[in-house]
Write an enzyme that holds these catalytic residues in place. Structure first.
Site, PDB file in Angstrom:
ATOM      1  N   CYS A 138      -3.970  -3.266   5.837  1.00 28.05           N
ATOM      2  CA  CYS A 138      -3.741  -4.534   5.189  1.00 28.05           C
ATOM      3  C   CYS A 138      -3.940  -4.623   3.854  1.00 28.05           C
ATOM      4  CB  CYS A 138      -5.031  -5.395   5.884  1.00 28.05           C
ATOM      5  SG  CYS A 138      -4.878  -5.805   7.598  1.00 28.05           S
ATOM      6  N   ALA A 139      -4.622  -3.484   3.351  1.00 29.24           N
ATOM      7  CA  ALA A 139      -4.691  -3.387   1.678  1.00 29.24           C
ATOM      8  C   ALA A 139      -3.367  -3.091   1.096  1.00 29.24           C
ATOM      9  CB  ALA A 139      -5.571  -2.249   1.355  1.00 29.24           C
TER      10      ALA A 139
END
Length: 385
Positions: A138-139
């Site tokens: 998700c980063a």
């Protein structure tokens, strides 16, 4: 300075609601000893609808990793080009003027990367640079912005295309019965996003600084177990509390730039779950309304991994943007535990061009609204500009 322009975001046509998710959990896991807890956790995510790349009946089957990865490649090639075309149009940059493509995804695997296929099929120059990012979860949305910014600083005037393609539903594992796994089954959704960072000109976020922060000794908090059956998502129960560890990094980056993280004009952050946003309000001392775009993404689309920040940014554009010169933050959070952060100021459209408010359009509208676009989305796909 480089400007991050208006994103294009598309979600697949298959929709599952919260009530349907809860009913499925009750049916599939009727004898689970912690079913009550799982149901409460799913309800507390705030997710009301999610979009899936396949019908729920197919999503719940597991034909093997080979078949699933073929689905990933097929659906990515079918859906990504139209989103890319809209992002290029939004930025008023033709494919031949893109100097770097950053492609982020943690839900399927291709080699050569999707970047090579895009260059070969969509009119990009053969000397276009490629940066595929596959292991930041998700980063990766925030990381893609940062790498694009780095490239534009190294090569002033360059243009970068960012593409995020996340089919989280293809990672569903029917044999994973831990509370974290069952929670993730009710949290993640599918989406594609694309956005251009222009080296000169453009409307949007003029990026001024970026940074990364890794919380030591948290590698096992969010991870994949890679097995014969594919990617098994592993989530530690301590993950919801990570903002206490990451908020100081957000404050620190803003402080290095001479800004107060509690007093910015806009905030575009990854919405991994409601507690992430609630805790950021507390640790950054800001009102809940500042995260309204991220929260709307979570509510309407679930956690769409690396695409969250672009969906939230698209919502800021749809809301008319920020005041001219307003300072803001973009941040993605993911495995590591990692924060990928950037700071920038809002740059509006020239007065003589006005500022159009984007809207969500159904497939039936796309040919009418964008008559020059040669590609179409699969039936029922929704695109947000």
């Amino acid at each position: 300075m480089a400007t991050l322009c208006r994103p294009a975001v598309a979600v697949p046509e298959h929709v599952i609601t919260l009530d349907e998710t809860l009913d499925l959990a009750r049916t599939l896991h009727a004898g689970h000893p912690r079913l009550g807890l799982v149901l409460r956790l799913i309800e507390n995510t705030g997710v009301r609808t999610r979009h899936l790349v396949q019908p729920i009946e197919q999503t719940l089957t597991h034909p093997g990793f080979t078949v699933r990865n073929r689905v990933y490649e097929r659906e990515a090639k079918a859906r990504v080009p139209a989103v890319v075309e809209r992002a290029l149009a939004n930025a008023e940059v033709p494919a031949r003027d893109i100097d770097l493509i950053v492609y982020v995804s943690c839900t399927g695997f291709m080699m050569p990367s999707m970047t090579a296929w895009l260059i070969n099929t969509m009119g990009f120059r053969s000397d276009t640079r490629q940066v595929p990012i596959a292991q930041l979860g998700c980063a990766a949305g925030g990381a893609a912005v940062n790498r694009a910014h780095d490239f534009c600083r190294a090569y002033p005037g360059a243009n970068v295309l960012i593409v995020a393609c996340e089919f989280c539903s293809l990672c569903y594992q029917p044999s994973d019965l831990g509370v974290g796994s069952l929670l993730s089954n009710g949290l993640f959704g599918d989406a594609i996003a694309a956005v251009v960072m222009r080296g000169h000109g453009g409307t949007g976020v003029r990026v001024e600084r970026n940074g990364s922060h890794l919380v030591p000794d948290t590698e096992n908090w969010i991870s994949y177990g890679v097995e014969d059956t594919g990617f098994h998502f592993q989530l530690d129960k301590r993950v919801p509390g990570t903002m206490e560890l990451l908020a100081p990094a957000l404050r620190g980056l803003a402080g290095q730039h001479g800004w107060d993280a509690s007093g910015l004009g806009f905030y575009i952050v990854h919405a991994g779950g409601p507690r992430i946003l609630d805790d950021l309000c507390r640790f950054l001392d800001v009102e809940p309304a500042v995260f309204r775009y991220s929260r709307a993404t979570l509510t309407e689309r679930g956690n769409i991994a690396s695409a969250v920040v672009f969906d939230a940014l698209a919502r800021l554009f749809a809301d008319g943007g920020a005041p001219e010169g307003a300072p803001g933050l973009i941040a993605g959070f993911g495995p590591g535990i990692t924060a990928e952060m950037s700071l920038g100021s809002w740059v509006g459209a020239p007065a003589d061009r006005g500022h159009n408010r984007p809207r969500a359009v159904a497939t039936s509208d796309i040919a009418l609204v964008h008559q020059s676009a040669p590609r179409r989305f699969p039936a029922g796909t929704t695109i947000t500009e």
